[in-house]
Enzyme design. Structure first.
Site, PDB file in Angstrom:
ATOM      1  N   ILE A   1      -3.381   1.405   3.070  1.00 46.90           N
ATOM      2  CA  ILE A   1      -4.024   1.470   1.752  1.00 46.90           C
ATOM      3  C   ILE A   1      -5.531   1.256   1.897  1.00 46.90           C
ATOM      4  CG2 ILE A   1      -4.120   0.421  -0.566  1.00 46.90           C
ATOM      5  CD1 ILE A   1      -1.507   2.006   0.011  1.00 46.90           C
TER       6      ILE A   1
ATOM      7  N   CYS B   1       3.333   1.367  -5.371  1.00 47.58           N
ATOM      8  CA  CYS B   1       3.432   2.831  -5.457  1.00 47.58           C
ATOM      9  C   CYS B   1       4.526   3.272  -6.438  1.00 47.58           C
ATOM     10  CB  CYS B   1       3.678   3.407  -4.073  1.00 47.58           C
ATOM     11  SG  CYS B   1       4.943   2.531  -3.125  1.00 47.58           S
TER      12      CYS B   1
ATOM     13  N   HIS C   1       8.602   8.843  -1.763  1.00 49.05           N
ATOM     14  CA  HIS C   1       9.736   8.345  -2.553  1.00 49.05           C
ATOM     15  C   HIS C   1      10.152   9.440  -3.545  1.00 49.05           C
ATOM     16  CE1 HIS C   1       8.728   4.261  -1.308  1.00 49.05           C
ATOM     17  NE2 HIS C   1       7.575   4.274  -1.940  1.00 49.05           N
TER      18      HIS C   1
HETATM   19  P1  NAD Z   1      -0.801  -2.139   6.424  1.00 49.08           P
HETATM   20  O1  NAD Z   1       0.001  -3.035   7.291  1.00 49.08           O
HETATM   21  O2  NAD Z   1      -0.860  -0.691   6.721  1.00 49.08           O
HETATM   22  O3  NAD Z   1      -2.301  -2.663   6.378  1.00 49.08           O
HETATM   23  C1  NAD Z   1      -2.637  -4.008   6.209  1.00 49.08           C
HETATM   24  C2  NAD Z   1      -3.908  -4.297   6.984  1.00 49.08           C
HETATM   25  O4  NAD Z   1      -4.317  -5.637   6.763  1.00 49.08           O
HETATM   26  C3  NAD Z   1      -3.720  -4.114   8.486  1.00 49.08           C
HETATM   27  O5  NAD Z   1      -4.838  -3.407   8.998  1.00 49.08           O
HETATM   28  C4  NAD Z   1      -3.700  -5.553   8.996  1.00 49.08           C
HETATM   29  O6  NAD Z   1      -4.220  -5.656  10.302  1.00 49.08           O
HETATM   30  C5  NAD Z   1      -4.611  -6.247   8.012  1.00 49.08           C
HETATM   31  N1  NAD Z   1      -4.410  -7.708   7.925  1.00 49.08           N
HETATM   32  C6  NAD Z   1      -3.428  -8.470   8.435  1.00 49.08           C
HETATM   33  N2  NAD Z   1      -3.613  -9.777   8.137  1.00 49.08           N
HETATM   34  C7  NAD Z   1      -4.759  -9.828   7.421  1.00 49.08           C
HETATM   35  C8  NAD Z   1      -5.495 -10.898   6.847  1.00 49.08           C
HETATM   36  N3  NAD Z   1      -5.095 -12.159   6.950  1.00 49.08           N
HETATM   37  N4  NAD Z   1      -6.628 -10.594   6.166  1.00 49.08           N
HETATM   38  C9  NAD Z   1      -7.045  -9.322   6.050  1.00 49.08           C
HETATM   39  N5  NAD Z   1      -6.384  -8.266   6.580  1.00 49.08           N
HETATM   40  C10 NAD Z   1      -5.266  -8.528   7.262  1.00 49.08           C
HETATM   41  O7  NAD Z   1      -0.281  -2.404   4.941  1.00 49.08           O
HETATM   42  P2  NAD Z   1      -0.412  -1.447   3.692  1.00 49.08           P
HETATM   43  O8  NAD Z   1       0.757  -0.527   3.672  1.00 49.08           O
HETATM   44  O9  NAD Z   1      -1.781  -0.878   3.609  1.00 49.08           O
HETATM   45  O10 NAD Z   1      -0.172  -2.466   2.505  1.00 49.08           O
HETATM   46  C11 NAD Z   1      -1.210  -3.238   1.953  1.00 49.08           C
HETATM   47  C12 NAD Z   1      -0.826  -3.687   0.570  1.00 49.08           C
HETATM   48  O11 NAD Z   1      -0.665  -2.530  -0.251  1.00 49.08           O
HETATM   49  C13 NAD Z   1       0.501  -4.456   0.474  1.00 49.08           C
HETATM   50  O12 NAD Z   1       0.410  -5.379  -0.593  1.00 49.08           O
HETATM   51  C14 NAD Z   1       1.492  -3.375   0.114  1.00 49.08           C
HETATM   52  O13 NAD Z   1       2.640  -3.869  -0.532  1.00 49.08           O
HETATM   53  C15 NAD Z   1       0.638  -2.530  -0.822  1.00 49.08           C
HETATM   54  N6  NAD Z   1       1.091  -1.149  -0.960  1.00 49.08           N
HETATM   55  C16 NAD Z   1       1.505  -0.436   0.130  1.00 49.08           C
HETATM   56  C17 NAD Z   1       1.951   0.861  -0.033  1.00 49.08           C
HETATM   57  C18 NAD Z   1       2.463   1.650   1.121  1.00 49.08           C
HETATM   58  O14 NAD Z   1       3.373   2.430   0.948  1.00 49.08           O
HETATM   59  N7  NAD Z   1       1.923   1.522   2.303  1.00 49.08           N
HETATM   60  C19 NAD Z   1       1.928   1.450  -1.300  1.00 49.08           C
HETATM   61  C20 NAD Z   1       1.420   0.730  -2.374  1.00 49.08           C
HETATM   62  C21 NAD Z   1       1.019  -0.574  -2.193  1.00 49.08           C
END
Ligand code: NAD
Length: 340
Positions: free
Chosen positions: A13, A141, A221
């Site tokens: 994201i 999402c 989805h």
């Molecule tokens: P991701 O794992 O792809 O990315 C998360 C990033 O944050 C990684 O680069 C990780 O290294 C970093 N990270 C880890 N610990 C950290 C910390 N303490 N401080 C800052 N950064 C840190 O995850 P994502 O899929 O991008 O999800 C991020 C958020 O978005 C979550 O809340 C998820 O539920 C939400 N989300 C995800 C999706 C999806 O399908 N991927 C869709 C909508 C919402």
């Protein structure tokens, strides 16, 4: 003067929100964070973002990997007008005290509990409520996909109740540590799935129950919705409403959209990372039986929340009214340009 946006967590994201913010003429990305010096960290620098270390103890890791970081996340957020926290689910809540200490506004993502923020947000449904807020959570999402269509149906025809089935991609394409190779997983087994209650964090008056299944795919989805409406409508009435909303894209089987695979194939030709910011509704699935509406939509989980994050920034920093913000975001991301 552009507002200064920090992205904490440059993952699925975070990288997309960073690119979307960079496309706006009224905001700029002043830095992104990574926890470790992997290929995503290198790509962030290559794309021109200033890289900061999300975990100060890991600074040495970046140094020994020969990757230049500008400093720690604390140093980044000091310079920011707003932070978009895109860290993994539940980590955002752990980061919140840091934002409070720095006195900086923050946007959280759908993986956090609703009480992390003052408001659960969707640009179409409650932009005005986010104006001036310090902490906002952009819903997940699936919830974003549900809220957009239900908001439109409710404001146009009145929604009596909703029963919906979520068929969820099991993981994102990059997630090689998790997965479901061969099976269909009721998740949860017991009703309801969290999506219905999450919709109610934005649209509290909507009577909605959802069930969810995970299936072995990573692309998108799919939602099968059954919506009981207060008004008698025709299929064309519903198509009219959806056609007018740029964040809904109507596709048809006759055009070759036979599955999510074909939707993604189409998007591969159009957008960076085949990002689909719109709800993709199968026009041919829209059916009215009595006062019940049925339709099927596909949601690109990696991209759909991106425009909502951009609009949340404008609302919280009181930069624009709802229509103006949504118009700017849509134009910059080419949302609504490809109605088929
Ligand atoms: P991701 O794992 O792809 O990315 C998360 C990033 O944050 C990684 O680069 C990780 O290294 C970093 N990270 C880890 N610990 C950290 C910390 N303490 N401080 C800052 N950064 C840190 O995850 P994502 O899929 O991008 O999800 C991020 C958020 O978005 C979550 O809340 C998820 O539920 C939400 N989300 C995800 C999706 C999806 O399908 N991927 C869709 C909508 C919402």
């Amino acid at each position: 003067m552009k507002v200064k946006v920090a992205i904490n967590g440059y993952g699925t994201i975070g990288k997309r929100v960073a690119d979307a913010v960079s496309k706006q003429d009224d905001m700029e990305v002043i830095g992104v964070t990574k926890t470790k010096p992997d290929f995503e960290a290198k790509m962030a620098i290559k794309r021109g973002y200033k890289l900061y270390c999300a975990i100060p103890e890991n600074l040495e890791l970046f140094e020994s990997a020969g990757i230049k970081v500008e400093g720690t996340v604390e140093e980044l957020i000091e310079k920011a007008d707003i932070v978009v926290d895109c860290s993994p689910g539940k980590v955002g809540a752990q980061n919140k005290p840091m934002y409070e200490k720095a006195g900086v506004k923050a946007i959280f993502q759908g993986g956090e509990k609703k009480d992390v923020a003052e408001l659960s947000f969707n640009a179409l449904a409650n932009y005005e409520k986010a104006v001036g807020k310090n902490y906002v959570r952009v819903v997940s999402c699936n919830t974003t996909g549900l809220v957009r269509v239900l908001y439109l149906l409710d404001t146009n025809f009145g929604v009596e109740k909703v029963r919906a089935v979520m068929i969820r991609r099991v993981v994102d394409p990059k997630e090689d540590k998790k997965g479901l190779v061969n099976g269909i997983m009721p998740d949860p087994v017991k009703l309801p799935s969290h999506h219905g209650p999450d919709v109610q964090t934005v649209l509290p008056h909507i009577d909605i129950t959802t069930v969810a299944f995970k299936v072995p795919t990573t692309l998108m989805h799919v939602h099968s919705l059954n919506v009981q409406l207060k008004e008698k409508v025709s299929e064309d009435d519903v198509i009219d409403v959806f056609e007018k909303e740029p964040r809904i894209l109507l596709v048809s089987k006759d055009d070759g959209f036979t599955s999510t695979a074909k939707i993604i194939e189409w998007a591969r030709e159009l957008r960076l990372r085949y990002d689909i910011f719109e709800n993709v509704v199968w026009r041919d699935s829209i059916a009215v039986v009595g006062n019940e509406l049925y339709f099927t939509q596909a949601i690109h989980q990696e991209a759909i929340v991106v425009p909502e994050n951009v609009d949340a920034i404008r609302a919280m920093l009181e930069m624009a009214e709802k229509e103006e913000s949504i118009r700017k975001t849509n134009e910059s991301l080419e949302i609504g340009r490809f109605q088929i």
